[in-house]
Design a protein around this motif. Structure first.
Motif, PDB file in Angstrom:
ATOM      1  N   ILE A  23      13.341 -11.636  71.414  1.00 30.50           N
ATOM      2  CA  ILE A  23      13.718 -10.991  72.672  1.00 30.50           C
ATOM      3  C   ILE A  23      13.949  -9.504  72.412  1.00 30.50           C
ATOM      4  N   TYR A  24      13.385  -8.665  73.264  1.00 30.47           N
ATOM      5  CA  TYR A  24      13.588  -7.219  73.160  1.00 30.47           C
ATOM      6  C   TYR A  24      14.901  -6.843  73.849  1.00 30.47           C
ATOM      7  N   LEU A  25      15.772  -6.107  73.153  1.00 31.04           N
ATOM      8  CA  LEU A  25      17.014  -5.600  73.716  1.00 31.04           C
ATOM      9  C   LEU A  25      16.920  -4.087  73.838  1.00 31.04           C
ATOM     10  N   PRO A  26      16.974  -3.575  75.065  1.00 31.38           N
ATOM     11  CA  PRO A  26      16.954  -2.123  75.235  1.00 31.38           C
ATOM     12  C   PRO A  26      18.188  -1.487  74.598  1.00 31.38           C
ATOM     13  N   ASP A  27      18.097  -0.205  74.260  1.00 33.33           N
ATOM     14  CA  ASP A  27      19.248   0.516  73.731  1.00 33.33           C
ATOM     15  C   ASP A  27      20.423   0.351  74.691  1.00 33.33           C
ATOM     16  N   GLY A  28      21.623   0.187  74.136  1.00 33.94           N
ATOM     17  CA  GLY A  28      22.822   0.059  74.955  1.00 33.94           C
ATOM     18  C   GLY A  28      23.212  -1.371  75.270  1.00 33.94           C
ATOM     19  N   PHE A  29      22.401  -2.346  74.878  1.00 35.41           N
ATOM     20  CA  PHE A  29      22.724  -3.753  75.119  1.00 35.41           C
ATOM     21  C   PHE A  29      23.088  -4.430  73.800  1.00 35.41           C
ATOM     22  N   ASP A  30      24.052  -5.335  73.846  1.00 33.50           N
ATOM     23  CA  ASP A  30      24.344  -6.197  72.707  1.00 33.50           C
ATOM     24  C   ASP A  30      24.723  -7.579  73.222  1.00 33.50           C
ATOM     25  N   ILE A  31      24.860  -8.531  72.321  1.00 35.34           N
ATOM     26  CA  ILE A  31      25.104  -9.928  72.692  1.00 35.34           C
ATOM     27  C   ILE A  31      26.599 -10.159  72.878  1.00 35.34           C
ATOM     28  N   ALA A  32      26.958 -10.696  74.040  1.00 30.64           N
ATOM     29  CA  ALA A  32      28.350 -11.065  74.312  1.00 30.64           C
ATOM     30  C   ALA A  32      28.577 -12.532  73.977  1.00 30.64           C
ATOM     31  N   ASN A  33      27.574 -13.367  74.264  1.00 31.81           N
ATOM     32  CA  ASN A  33      27.709 -14.806  74.046  1.00 31.81           C
ATOM     33  C   ASN A  33      26.321 -15.409  73.890  1.00 31.81           C
ATOM     34  N   LEU A  34      26.233 -16.402  73.032  1.00 33.54           N
ATOM     35  CA  LEU A  34      24.962 -17.064  72.748  1.00 33.54           C
ATOM     36  C   LEU A  34      25.226 -18.548  72.592  1.00 33.54           C
ATOM     37  N   ALA A  35      24.434 -19.382  73.280  1.00 31.29           N
ATOM     38  CA  ALA A  35      24.624 -20.832  73.175  1.00 31.29           C
ATOM     39  C   ALA A  35      23.282 -21.536  73.350  1.00 31.29           C
ATOM     40  N   ALA A  36      23.154 -22.675  72.664  1.00 31.97           N
ATOM     41  CA  ALA A  36      21.982 -23.534  72.818  1.00 31.97           C
ATOM     42  C   ALA A  36      22.471 -24.982  72.791  1.00 31.97           C
ATOM     43  N   THR A  37      21.915 -25.785  73.688  1.00 35.95           N
ATOM     44  CA  THR A  37      22.307 -27.193  73.761  1.00 35.95           C
ATOM     45  C   THR A  37      21.075 -28.064  73.970  1.00 35.95           C
ATOM     46  N   VAL A  38      21.269 -29.336  73.665  1.00 35.83           N
ATOM     47  CA  VAL A  38      20.211 -30.329  73.869  1.00 35.83           C
ATOM     48  C   VAL A  38      20.871 -31.571  74.465  1.00 35.83           C
ATOM     49  N   GLY A  39      20.104 -32.323  75.249  1.00 30.19           N
ATOM     50  CA  GLY A  39      20.647 -33.552  75.848  1.00 30.19           C
ATOM     51  C   GLY A  39      21.823 -33.255  76.747  1.00 30.19           C
ATOM     52  N   LYS A  40      22.893 -34.024  76.564  1.00 34.30           N
ATOM     53  CA  LYS A  40      24.087 -33.869  77.400  1.00 34.30           C
ATOM     54  C   LYS A  40      25.054 -32.872  76.767  1.00 34.30           C
ATOM     55  N   ASN A  41      24.584 -31.639  76.639  1.00 36.60           N
ATOM     56  CA  ASN A  41      25.374 -30.513  76.121  1.00 36.60           C
ATOM     57  C   ASN A  41      25.772 -30.632  74.659  1.00 36.60           C
ATOM     58  N   LYS A  42      24.929 -31.267  73.827  1.00 36.81           N
ATOM     59  CA  LYS A  42      25.153 -31.275  72.379  1.00 36.81           C
ATOM     60  C   LYS A  42      24.739 -29.906  71.847  1.00 36.81           C
ATOM     61  N   LYS A  43      25.662 -29.221  71.159  1.00 36.11           N
ATOM     62  CA  LYS A  43      25.395 -27.877  70.653  1.00 36.11           C
ATOM     63  C   LYS A  43      24.332 -27.885  69.558  1.00 36.11           C
ATOM     64  N   VAL A  44      23.504 -26.869  69.588  1.00 34.70           N
ATOM     65  CA  VAL A  44      22.482 -26.647  68.567  1.00 34.70           C
ATOM     66  C   VAL A  44      22.859 -25.351  67.854  1.00 34.70           C
ATOM     67  N   GLU A  45      22.882 -25.367  66.520  1.00 35.84           N
ATOM     68  CA  GLU A  45      23.225 -24.172  65.745  1.00 35.84           C
ATOM     69  C   GLU A  45      22.097 -23.150  65.855  1.00 35.84           C
ATOM     70  N   VAL A  46      22.474 -21.920  66.193  1.00 36.00           N
ATOM     71  CA  VAL A  46      21.506 -20.841  66.355  1.00 36.00           C
ATOM     72  C   VAL A  46      21.828 -19.724  65.367  1.00 36.00           C
ATOM     73  N   LYS A  47      20.808 -19.277  64.649  1.00 34.28           N
ATOM     74  CA  LYS A  47      20.949 -18.116  63.769  1.00 34.28           C
ATOM     75  C   LYS A  47      20.343 -16.925  64.490  1.00 34.28           C
ATOM     76  N   LYS A  48      21.017 -15.781  64.389  1.00 35.44           N
ATOM     77  CA  LYS A  48      20.485 -14.586  65.047  1.00 35.44           C
ATOM     78  C   LYS A  48      20.283 -13.473  64.021  1.00 35.44           C
ATOM     79  N   GLU A  49      19.281 -12.651  64.301  1.00 33.57           N
ATOM     80  CA  GLU A  49      18.943 -11.534  63.416  1.00 33.57           C
ATOM     81  C   GLU A  49      18.404 -10.402  64.280  1.00 33.57           C
ATOM     82  N   MET A  50      18.938  -9.195  64.078  1.00 29.49           N
ATOM     83  CA  MET A  50      18.456  -8.019  64.802  1.00 29.49           C
ATOM     84  C   MET A  50      17.647  -7.141  63.862  1.00 29.49           C
ATOM     85  N   THR A  51      16.479  -6.728  64.315  1.00 23.04           N
ATOM     86  CA  THR A  51      15.655  -5.762  63.603  1.00 23.04           C
ATOM     87  C   THR A  51      15.254  -4.715  64.626  1.00 23.04           C
TER      88      THR A  51
END
Length: 77
Positions: A23-51
């Motif tokens: 995902i492209y993030l324009p200058d001035g934006f950053d992540i406030a919250n990140l979540a991923a789920t499957v099925g009935k809201n079972k959390k999925v572990e997400v790794k993030k990396e900015m380049t």
């Protein structure tokens, strides 16, 4: 959702593999919250990396579609 600075999606993945989302993030934006789920809201572990302005999210493939959501902060201009 522009009013909430939120991007949502549903990804079909391959079980046993790693799914990468870019995902492209324009200058001035950053992540406030990140979540991923499957099925009935079972959390999925997400790794993030900015380049530069590109956000890479990686998570393990699942047998069901993965719902993901990213809420952004925007710096005042």
């Amino acid at each position: 959702n522009d009013k909430e600075n939120t991007l949502r999606g549903l990804s079909e993945t391959i079980p046993g593999g790693t799914y990468d989302l870019f995902i492209y993030l324009p200058d001035g934006f950053d992540i406030a919250n990140l979540a991923a789920t499957v099925g009935k809201n079972k959390k999925v572990e997400v790794k993030k990396e900015m380049t530069g302005n590109v956000l890479k999210l990686s998570f393990p493939g699942q047998p069901e579609p993965v719902k993901w959501q990213i809420r952004f902060n925007q710096a005042l201009r």
